[in-house]
Each structure stands twice: as C-alpha cells, then as structure tokens.
Design an enzyme around this catalytic site. Sequence first.
Site, PDB file in Angstrom:
ATOM      1  N   ASP A  61       1.063  -1.134   0.042  1.00 39.55           N
ATOM      2  CA  ASP A  61      -0.055   0.069   0.046  1.00 39.55           C
ATOM      3  C   ASP A  61       0.828   1.135  -0.158  1.00 39.55           C
ATOM      4  O   ASP A  61       1.777   1.387   0.960  1.00 39.55           O
ATOM      5  CB  ASP A  61      -0.689   0.113   1.188  1.00 39.55           C
ATOM      6  CG  ASP A  61      -1.796   1.153   1.244  1.00 39.55           C
ATOM      7  OD1 ASP A  61      -1.513   2.345   0.818  1.00 39.55           O
ATOM      8  OD2 ASP A  61      -3.245   0.606   1.368  1.00 39.55           O
ATOM      9  N   ALA A  85      -2.413   6.063  -7.894  1.00 41.69           N
ATOM     10  CA  ALA A  85      -2.577   7.293  -7.532  1.00 41.69           C
ATOM     11  C   ALA A  85      -4.149   7.320  -6.770  1.00 41.69           C
ATOM     12  O   ALA A  85      -4.821   6.549  -7.171  1.00 41.69           O
ATOM     13  CB  ALA A  85      -2.534   8.493  -8.466  1.00 41.69           C
ATOM     14  N   THR A  87      -7.025   9.203  -6.982  1.00 43.05           N
ATOM     15  CA  THR A  87      -7.526   9.824  -8.309  1.00 43.05           C
ATOM     16  C   THR A  87      -8.833  10.535  -8.284  1.00 43.05           C
ATOM     17  O   THR A  87      -9.354  10.872  -9.330  1.00 43.05           O
ATOM     18  CB  THR A  87      -7.404   9.161  -9.631  1.00 43.05           C
ATOM     19  OG1 THR A  87      -8.186   7.752  -9.338  1.00 43.05           O
ATOM     20  CG2 THR A  87      -6.280   8.670 -10.084  1.00 43.05           C
ATOM     21  N   THR A 126      -0.577  15.278 -14.369  1.00 41.27           N
ATOM     22  CA  THR A 126      -1.704  15.790 -14.872  1.00 41.27           C
ATOM     23  C   THR A 126      -1.716  17.217 -15.344  1.00 41.27           C
ATOM     24  O   THR A 126      -0.853  18.010 -14.962  1.00 41.27           O
ATOM     25  CB  THR A 126      -2.780  15.480 -13.783  1.00 41.27           C
ATOM     26  OG1 THR A 126      -3.959  16.136 -14.171  1.00 41.27           O
ATOM     27  CG2 THR A 126      -2.296  16.095 -12.553  1.00 41.27           C
ATOM     28  N   ASP A 127      -2.615  17.407 -16.407  1.00 41.23           N
ATOM     29  CA  ASP A 127      -2.944  18.681 -16.793  1.00 41.23           C
ATOM     30  C   ASP A 127      -3.342  19.696 -15.484  1.00 41.23           C
ATOM     31  O   ASP A 127      -3.083  20.941 -15.594  1.00 41.23           O
ATOM     32  CB  ASP A 127      -4.019  18.910 -17.795  1.00 41.23           C
ATOM     33  CG  ASP A 127      -5.296  18.250 -17.225  1.00 41.23           C
ATOM     34  OD1 ASP A 127      -5.155  17.060 -16.922  1.00 41.23           O
ATOM     35  OD2 ASP A 127      -6.227  18.852 -17.407  1.00 41.23           O
ATOM     36  N   TYR A 150      -6.069  17.689  -5.471  1.00 43.87           N
ATOM     37  CA  TYR A 150      -5.602  16.626  -6.184  1.00 43.87           C
ATOM     38  C   TYR A 150      -4.330  17.000  -7.170  1.00 43.87           C
ATOM     39  O   TYR A 150      -3.143  16.485  -7.038  1.00 43.87           O
ATOM     40  CB  TYR A 150      -6.614  16.072  -7.036  1.00 43.87           C
ATOM     41  CG  TYR A 150      -6.168  15.133  -8.371  1.00 43.87           C
ATOM     42  CD1 TYR A 150      -5.683  13.647  -8.017  1.00 43.87           C
ATOM     43  CD2 TYR A 150      -5.944  15.489  -9.733  1.00 43.87           C
ATOM     44  CE1 TYR A 150      -5.001  12.946  -8.977  1.00 43.87           C
ATOM     45  CE2 TYR A 150      -5.781  14.575 -10.702  1.00 43.87           C
ATOM     46  CZ  TYR A 150      -5.278  13.285 -10.400  1.00 43.87           C
ATOM     47  OH  TYR A 150      -4.669  12.578 -11.313  1.00 43.87           O
ATOM     48  N   LYS A 154      -0.383  15.907  -6.995  1.00 44.97           N
ATOM     49  CA  LYS A 154       0.415  15.673  -8.045  1.00 44.97           C
ATOM     50  C   LYS A 154       1.527  16.541  -8.519  1.00 44.97           C
ATOM     51  O   LYS A 154       2.668  15.859  -8.993  1.00 44.97           O
ATOM     52  CB  LYS A 154      -0.487  15.245  -9.460  1.00 44.97           C
ATOM     53  CG  LYS A 154      -1.694  14.333  -9.277  1.00 44.97           C
ATOM     54  CD  LYS A 154      -1.255  13.069  -9.185  1.00 44.97           C
ATOM     55  CE  LYS A 154      -0.567  12.558 -10.331  1.00 44.97           C
ATOM     56  NZ  LYS A 154      -0.244  10.876 -10.155  1.00 44.97           N
TER      57      LYS A 154
HETATM   58  N1  LIG Z   1      -8.132   9.498 -14.719  1.00 47.27           N
HETATM   59  C1  LIG Z   1      -7.634  10.732 -15.103  1.00 47.27           C
HETATM   60  O1  LIG Z   1      -8.458  11.188 -15.966  1.00 47.27           O
HETATM   61  C2  LIG Z   1      -6.373  11.159 -15.024  1.00 47.27           C
HETATM   62  C3  LIG Z   1      -6.095  12.550 -15.490  1.00 47.27           C
HETATM   63  C4  LIG Z   1      -4.611  12.865 -15.547  1.00 47.27           C
HETATM   64  C5  LIG Z   1      -3.675  12.265 -14.809  1.00 47.27           C
HETATM   65  N2  LIG Z   1      -3.947  10.999 -14.311  1.00 47.27           N
HETATM   66  C6  LIG Z   1      -3.033  10.075 -13.647  1.00 47.27           C
HETATM   67  O2  LIG Z   1      -2.872   8.810 -14.332  1.00 47.27           O
HETATM   68  C7  LIG Z   1      -2.508   7.798 -13.509  1.00 47.27           C
HETATM   69  C8  LIG Z   1      -3.459   6.665 -13.819  1.00 47.27           C
HETATM   70  O3  LIG Z   1      -4.746   7.249 -13.530  1.00 47.27           O
HETATM   71  P1  LIG Z   1      -6.129   6.050 -13.797  1.00 47.27           P
HETATM   72  O4  LIG Z   1      -7.111   6.754 -14.282  1.00 47.27           O
HETATM   73  O5  LIG Z   1      -5.458   4.815 -14.499  1.00 47.27           O
HETATM   74  O6  LIG Z   1      -6.219   5.684 -12.233  1.00 47.27           O
HETATM   75  P2  LIG Z   1      -7.484   4.723 -11.647  1.00 47.27           P
HETATM   76  O7  LIG Z   1      -8.002   4.035 -12.700  1.00 47.27           O
HETATM   77  O8  LIG Z   1      -8.129   5.321 -10.686  1.00 47.27           O
HETATM   78  O9  LIG Z   1      -6.383   3.603 -10.868  1.00 47.27           O
HETATM   79  C9  LIG Z   1      -5.667   4.128  -9.663  1.00 47.27           C
HETATM   80  C10 LIG Z   1      -4.820   2.969  -9.196  1.00 47.27           C
HETATM   81  O10 LIG Z   1      -4.086   3.173  -8.106  1.00 47.27           O
HETATM   82  C11 LIG Z   1      -4.300   2.457  -7.072  1.00 47.27           C
HETATM   83  N3  LIG Z   1      -4.040   2.702  -5.652  1.00 47.27           N
HETATM   84  C12 LIG Z   1      -4.767   3.888  -5.374  1.00 47.27           C
HETATM   85  N4  LIG Z   1      -4.524   4.092  -3.979  1.00 47.27           N
HETATM   86  C13 LIG Z   1      -3.399   3.188  -3.691  1.00 47.27           C
HETATM   87  C14 LIG Z   1      -2.567   2.677  -2.691  1.00 47.27           C
HETATM   88  N5  LIG Z   1      -2.743   3.390  -1.540  1.00 47.27           N
HETATM   89  N6  LIG Z   1      -1.590   1.742  -2.616  1.00 47.27           N
HETATM   90  C15 LIG Z   1      -1.580   1.061  -3.775  1.00 47.27           C
HETATM   91  N7  LIG Z   1      -2.252   1.447  -4.793  1.00 47.27           N
HETATM   92  C16 LIG Z   1      -3.190   2.213  -4.790  1.00 47.27           C
HETATM   93  C17 LIG Z   1      -5.590   1.736  -7.167  1.00 47.27           C
HETATM   94  O11 LIG Z   1      -5.811   0.472  -6.727  1.00 47.27           O
HETATM   95  P3  LIG Z   1      -7.189  -0.086  -6.171  1.00 47.27           P
HETATM   96  O12 LIG Z   1      -7.858  -0.781  -7.412  1.00 47.27           O
HETATM   97  O13 LIG Z   1      -6.843  -1.325  -5.055  1.00 47.27           O
HETATM   98  O14 LIG Z   1      -7.884   1.085  -5.523  1.00 47.27           O
HETATM   99  C18 LIG Z   1      -5.679   1.706  -8.787  1.00 47.27           C
HETATM  100  O15 LIG Z   1      -4.997   0.776  -9.225  1.00 47.27           O
HETATM  101  C19 LIG Z   1      -2.577   8.319 -12.231  1.00 47.27           C
HETATM  102  O16 LIG Z   1      -1.278   8.748 -11.597  1.00 47.27           O
HETATM  103  C20 LIG Z   1      -3.412   9.667 -12.345  1.00 47.27           C
HETATM  104  O17 LIG Z   1      -3.151  10.601 -11.275  1.00 47.27           O
HETATM  105  C21 LIG Z   1      -5.297  10.493 -14.446  1.00 47.27           C
END
Ligand SMILES: NC(=O)c1ccc[n+]([C@@H]2O[C@H](COP(=O)([O-])OP(=O)(O)OC[C@H]3O[C@@H](n4cnc5c(N)ncnc54)[C@H](OP(=O)(O)O)[C@@H]3O)[C@@H](O)[C@H]2O)c1
Length: 309
Positions: A61, A85, A87, A126-127, A150, A154
């Site tokens: 974790d 992350a 998110t 992120t943006d 958030y 980041k």
């Molecule tokens: N989504 C967007 O629109 C967006 C936009 C810009 C940047 N980003 C960045 O892109 C990256 C990927 O985003 P995504 O949309 O693929 O994210 P996501 O689908 O929300 O997945 C987040 C992942 O992080 C894991 N996680 C969260 N807390 C944790 C913890 N304490 N310890 C270990 N694992 C943990 C989650 O595990 P669980 O399944 O166990 O919860 C999940 O596998 C991130 O860095 C995010 O900040 C995302």
Amino acid sequence: MLSGQAGYGAETANSSWYTNDWGEKMKVLVTGCTGQLGFDVCRQLKKRNIEYYGAVRTDFDLRDESSVKNFVRKMKPTVIIHCAAYTAVDKAEDEKELCHSINVEGTKALAEAGKEVNAKMVYISTDYVFPGRGSQFYEINDNKEAVNVYGQSKLAGETVVRSILEKHFIVRISWVFGINGHNFVRTMLKLAQDHDTLKIVDDQIGSPTYTHDLAVLLCDMVASAKYGTYHATNEGVCSWKDFAEEIFRQAKMDITVIGQSSASYPTKAKRPLNSRLSKKSLDNAGFQRLPDWHDALYRYMKELKLAKD
Ligand SMILES: NC(=O)c1ccc[n+]([C@@H]2O[C@H](COP(=O)([O-])OP(=O)(O)OC[C@H]3O[C@@H](n4cnc5c(N)ncnc54)[C@H](OP(=O)(O)O)[C@@H]3O)[C@@H](O)[C@H]2O)c1
C-alpha cells in the site's frame, strides 16, 4: 512470486525477454495495475514480451513506506512505471491528507527505493498542475499553479521524483479513458440509456488520453534514456461537450447535447478551463505523438463492444 516470474497473470521468464535500447534486459514494476492506465501498461508489456510485475494493493500500500520499499528491494526492478494514485478529484478536497500520503509520500517512498536499486521511474502526472487560464498550449516549464487538492498533490509528486531520481520520465496526461475502469465515455453511454438530452460543460478545453495509446508510448520511453518531462495526450483538443457529442455520434445514439458553463455546474474541486498541452518535448525527443482523439475513441468503442460480447 517474484523470482523468475512476470506479470499479473504470471508468465514464466524465458530467454527472449525484450531488452532496452542498449541491450540490457528490462524488469518492470507497474503500480496501479487494477486501474485504467496500469492495466493497459501491463497488457502492452506482456505483448512486447517484457518481464513485468503488475502490483496490487496486497503487494504494498503506497501509504505504508516500509511495505513499498521492501517490495522494491526484493524485486529489484530496472524500471518502475508508477500508475497508481489517489484519483478522486472532488473527494480529495475533503481527504487532503489521504491524497497527500498516497500521491506524494507514496511516490517518495517508491522513488527512494527505485534509487536504491538503480531503477528508472515513470511518474504519471496531470494537466491539473497548471492554472488553466487563457487559451495557449502549456509548455513543459510554464508556470504551475494547481487549482485543486489533487492537482497540488500530483505537482508535489513531480517535485519529489525530480529531486530523488535523475533517471525519471514525468508524463502529464489528461481526460483518461481505458477499458479497465470508470471514465467519461462510460458515464456518457450509461446516461444515454435513460436521457434524450444531456447538459455538458463546454468551457473546459483539453484532450482525451486513451490508455492503450499512452501505454505504447510509455513502453517506448522506458527502453530509452531520454529522461525528462513530457506531455502525452491524444492529438486534438475539444470541450467535454464536443467529446460527448462524438461519443454519441460514434455510438449512433440520438442524444441532444446542450452546452453549459463550469460556473453553472459547480463541483467540489475547481477544474482548469484550459488544459491544452504542448507536445514539443515529445517531438524534440523523437517520440511519436499519440493518434488523434477521434480515432482513439473509435478504437476504444470497438474495444468496449468486444468486452461486452
Ligand atoms: N483519470 C484521469 O482522468 C487522469 C487524468 C490525469 C492524470 N491521471 C493520472 O494517471 C494515472 C493513472 O490514472 P488512472 O485513471 O488509471 O487511475 P485509476 O483507474 O483511478 O487507478 C488508480 C490505481 O491506483 C491504485 N491505488 C490507489 N491508492 C493506492 C494505494 N494506497 N496503494 C496502492 N495502490 C493504490 C488503485 O488500486 P485499487 O484498485 O486497489 O484502488 C488503482 O489501481 C494516475 O497517476 C493519475 O493521477 C489520471
């Protein structure tokens, strides 16, 4: 589980593992493989026959520094692709400490452990690190001013990675959609089941990012030594309203989309209005830009349909 094994869905190591650009065998740790991006990164690594391990929460974790560090010390990856992350953008306004402990402290633990084992690291940003004013395309080094908790976390994560590890790639993305998780496309398709008309924000401008396309780029990046900060979304810009209209057009759904301003649709966390990201750093390093977002959406819709079949 670690020795000689690769992958979420465990593949046995073999002699034809893919190597980096100078012939060294790569061993990749992917965090967040139950999320949208991590899932597709694992799929892409598997496709390329690169040895990898997709970590889940039971492996470590991110809030637990020693579990993170012990895992990395044991595995000794040559590359860490950090997709995990906190998110939940709106919730983060009320969970500032939790968000900080995962996105900043968790990233710090991972980067420090990465340095110990001499791994290179990809940090996904992120943006939302930018204030989002005006209508220019943000360059990598433009002034940062995150407008929500958030985004601040980041941005702090970026600073931590830069200060600890020389061998880093910081990749800013936006408006993510992928097969393994919830996203705007899925929400629109669901809402369309019982609405003829939808009101969607039309004054936030940015670019969608299809995790499959990004995963291809990330796998190219980690095989190189072209460290630095990059912007990597699908090409083209649109508003959320434009995005919604294209989703319904491609899905052949007759939905009327009415534009509304962000001011008339208040959310707990403020969003930047301008999320245009310049891709010059990708060009300068000789990396391929991601395909146009309409095309990415088309391929994603096909993937969704296949997933349903
Ligand atoms: N989504 C967007 O629109 C967006 C936009 C810009 C940047 N980003 C960045 O892109 C990256 C990927 O985003 P995504 O949309 O693929 O994210 P996501 O689908 O929300 O997945 C987040 C992942 O992080 C894991 N996680 C969260 N807390 C944790 C913890 N304490 N310890 C270990 N694992 C943990 C989650 O595990 P669980 O399944 O166990 O919860 C999940 O596998 C991130 O860095 C995010 O900040 C995302």
